[in-house]
Each structure stands twice: as structure tokens, then as C-alpha cells.
Scaffold this motif. Structure first.
Motif, PDB file in Angstrom:
ATOM      1  N   ASP A  13       0.834  -1.210   0.000  1.00 11.24           N
ATOM      2  CA  ASP A  13       0.000   0.000   0.000  1.00 11.24           C
ATOM      3  C   ASP A  13       0.866   1.256   0.000  1.00 11.24           C
ATOM      4  OD1 ASP A  13      -2.328  -1.499   0.000  1.00 11.24           O
ATOM      5  OD2 ASP A  13      -2.592  -1.381   2.169  1.00 11.24           O
ATOM      6  N   ASN A  14       1.981   1.218   0.716  1.00 12.57           N
ATOM      7  CA  ASN A  14       2.883   2.368   0.744  1.00 12.57           C
ATOM      8  C   ASN A  14       3.556   2.567  -0.608  1.00 12.57           C
ATOM      9  OD1 ASN A  14       2.282   2.966   3.417  1.00 12.57           O
ATOM     10  ND2 ASN A  14       3.916   1.673   4.191  1.00 12.57           N
ATOM     11  N   ARG A  16       2.287   1.762  -3.510  1.00 14.60           N
ATOM     12  CA  ARG A  16       1.250   2.306  -4.394  1.00 14.60           C
ATOM     13  C   ARG A  16       1.001   3.782  -4.099  1.00 14.60           C
ATOM     14  NH1 ARG A  16      -2.291  -1.012  -3.159  1.00 14.60           N
ATOM     15  NH2 ARG A  16      -1.834  -2.492  -4.797  1.00 14.60           N
ATOM     16  N   ARG A  17       0.917   4.134  -2.819  1.00 11.47           N
ATOM     17  CA  ARG A  17       0.670   5.525  -2.425  1.00 11.47           C
ATOM     18  C   ARG A  17       1.778   6.440  -2.949  1.00 11.47           C
ATOM     19  NH1 ARG A  17       3.008   7.899   1.564  1.00 11.47           N
ATOM     20  NH2 ARG A  17       3.521   5.959   2.637  1.00 11.47           N
ATOM     21  N   LYS A  21       1.346   9.327  -5.766  1.00  9.17           N
ATOM     22  CA  LYS A  21       1.712  10.695  -5.384  1.00  9.17           C
ATOM     23  C   LYS A  21       2.671  11.300  -6.412  1.00  9.17           C
ATOM     24  CE  LYS A  21       3.719  13.332  -1.589  1.00  9.17           C
ATOM     25  NZ  LYS A  21       4.363  13.249  -0.272  1.00  9.17           N
TER      26      LYS A  21
END
Length: 82
Positions: A13-14, A16-17, A21
């Protein structure tokens, strides 16, 4: 003999974030990583984000340079619940 798969903490998830961004598609990110010497295909990177494959440290180092972020950004929230 039965093989047990050990689940590890997932930073997908990090990953992907941070990618979103930076406004990069998986394809563009992988092309940039390859330009920088990391031989990563989109299907492999997709597995990193999905938590199906553990990411190599050398890729994290290059992603940190690319995103101009701290290593903490990759591990955000993973130590919750301790």
C-alpha cells in the motif's frame, strides 16, 4: 513434505501511495527504474504492490532517490499494533 509460506509485513500500500503521489503509472515507474539500473518489469512491480512478492532493498534505495522521500515512508504504518 508440506511447505508453509511465512507471511511478512506488506508495504504494498505504501509503494502504491508513493507511486500515485508521483503521478506515475507502473509502466512509467518501471521504465525509469530500468533506466537507473534496476531490472524490474511491470508484472514484478505489480506483485510488490499486491504484497505477493517482497521487494528487494536495492529497489527501495532507488525508489527513495526517485521519490525524494525518506525510508520511513516505505514502512509507514507497518509497526502498528505492537
Amino acid at each position: 513434505m508440506e511447505q508453509k509460506i511465512r507471511r511478512d509485513l506488506n508495504m504494498g500500500d505504501n509503494l502504491r501511495r508513493l507511486r500515485l503521489k508521483a503521478k506515475l503509472s507502473q509502466e512509467k515507474l518501471c521504465a525509469e527504474l530500468q533506466r537507473r539500473g534496476c531490472d524490474i518489469g511491470r508484472s514484478t512491480y505489480e506483485k510488490y504492490e499486491a504484497g505477493e512478492l517482497n521487494i528487494r532493498a536495492s529497489v527501495i534505495v532507488e525508489l527513495r532517490r526517485l521519490y525524494n522521500c525518506s525510508y520511513d515512508d516505505f514502512f509507514e504504518g507497518l509497526d502498528e499494533g505492537e
